[in-house]
Design a protein around this motif. Structure first.
Motif, PDB file in Angstrom:
ATOM      1  N   ILE A 168      31.679  31.162  14.882  1.00 36.79           N
ATOM      2  CA  ILE A 168      30.404  31.805  14.557  1.00 36.79           C
ATOM      3  C   ILE A 168      30.048  31.510  13.105  1.00 36.79           C
ATOM      4  O   ILE A 168      28.904  31.148  12.793  1.00 36.79           O
ATOM      5  CB  ILE A 168      30.469  33.322  14.838  1.00 36.79           C
ATOM      6  CG1 ILE A 168      30.559  33.566  16.347  1.00 36.79           C
ATOM      7  CG2 ILE A 168      29.262  34.037  14.230  1.00 36.79           C
ATOM      8  CD1 ILE A 168      30.894  35.001  16.735  1.00 36.79           C
ATOM      9  N   ALA A 169      31.016  31.643  12.209  1.00 40.97           N
ATOM     10  CA  ALA A 169      30.780  31.339  10.793  1.00 40.97           C
ATOM     11  C   ALA A 169      30.387  29.883  10.612  1.00 40.97           C
ATOM     12  O   ALA A 169      29.469  29.563   9.847  1.00 40.97           O
ATOM     13  CB  ALA A 169      32.034  31.671   9.969  1.00 40.97           C
ATOM     14  N   HIS A 170      31.065  28.991  11.326  1.00 35.67           N
ATOM     15  CA  HIS A 170      30.754  27.565  11.223  1.00 35.67           C
ATOM     16  C   HIS A 170      29.290  27.310  11.574  1.00 35.67           C
ATOM     17  O   HIS A 170      28.582  26.579  10.878  1.00 35.67           O
ATOM     18  CB  HIS A 170      31.673  26.749  12.136  1.00 35.67           C
ATOM     19  CG  HIS A 170      31.409  25.288  12.075  1.00 35.67           C
ATOM     20  ND1 HIS A 170      30.580  24.654  12.973  1.00 35.67           N
ATOM     21  CD2 HIS A 170      31.832  24.336  11.218  1.00 35.67           C
ATOM     22  CE1 HIS A 170      30.515  23.375  12.672  1.00 35.67           C
ATOM     23  NE2 HIS A 170      31.269  23.155  11.614  1.00 35.67           N
ATOM     24  N   THR A 171      28.823  27.922  12.643  1.00 34.82           N
ATOM     25  CA  THR A 171      27.426  27.749  13.040  1.00 34.82           C
ATOM     26  C   THR A 171      26.486  28.293  11.967  1.00 34.82           C
ATOM     27  O   THR A 171      25.486  27.653  11.632  1.00 34.82           O
ATOM     28  CB  THR A 171      27.162  28.451  14.386  1.00 34.82           C
ATOM     29  OG1 THR A 171      27.935  27.796  15.385  1.00 34.82           O
ATOM     30  CG2 THR A 171      25.692  28.398  14.759  1.00 34.82           C
ATOM     31  N   LEU A 172      26.790  29.464  11.456  1.00 32.07           N
ATOM     32  CA  LEU A 172      25.923  30.035  10.409  1.00 32.07           C
ATOM     33  C   LEU A 172      25.862  29.130   9.181  1.00 32.07           C
ATOM     34  O   LEU A 172      24.791  28.883   8.634  1.00 32.07           O
ATOM     35  CB  LEU A 172      26.412  31.424  10.017  1.00 32.07           C
ATOM     36  CG  LEU A 172      26.238  32.503  11.079  1.00 32.07           C
ATOM     37  CD1 LEU A 172      26.906  33.798  10.634  1.00 32.07           C
ATOM     38  CD2 LEU A 172      24.774  32.732  11.389  1.00 32.07           C
TER      39      LEU A 172
END
Length: 145
Positions: free
Chosen positions: A107-111
């Protein structure tokens, strides 16, 4: 016959479902960029949108699309490796920590890839997920060797 602790499978089911929703959530994000910019990849998509054009290299759309492709390269293998790893009887604490961490890292990677555009945060979140998958794969290999 290998088996999976029901508590671990429940945790896998929960975090795997969160990850699936995150993955599916990328589709409307890409669509939002396409419709707001009226940029599509197929000429017939432009027929019903006034001012629509075909373009393959819009930087905003491509950034979100590449983030989604990165998910498609990393998430399916995690599902497989984690399911196999769960048959090696890991502790509930370790398994839940690694599954939760992987999902939060993706999720962090996408953000950081598609929304906030921040390095080295994107790199760190990518490698956290990658190292978890590698650890689980090596642990599974060792267990069954």
């Amino acid at each position: 016959m290998p088996s999976i602790d029901p508590d671990l499978f429940k945790i896998y089911g929960f975090w795997g479902s969160v990850l699936a929703l995150k993955l599916v959530g990328m589709i409307p994000l890409i669509a939002r960029y396409r419709f707001s910019k009226k940029i599509f990849v197929n000429p017939d998509d432009c027929d019903w949108i006034k001012g629509g054009k075909v373009l393959y290299n819009d930087p905003d759309i491509e950034r979100v699309r590449r983030s989604h492709l990165n998910d498609l390269e990393n998430i399916p293998i995690w599902y497989i490796v984690t399911l196999l790893w769960l048959t090696t009887e890991p502790s509930v604490w370790l398994a839940s920590t690694l599954m939760k961490t992987f999902v939060l890292a993706r999720i962090a990677h996408t953000l950081f890839y598609a929304v906030v555009l921040k390095q080295p945060h994107r790199l760190v979140s990518f490698f956290v997920g990658l190292f978890i998958t590698i650890y689980q794969a090596i642990s599974t290999l060792s267990y069954y060797a």
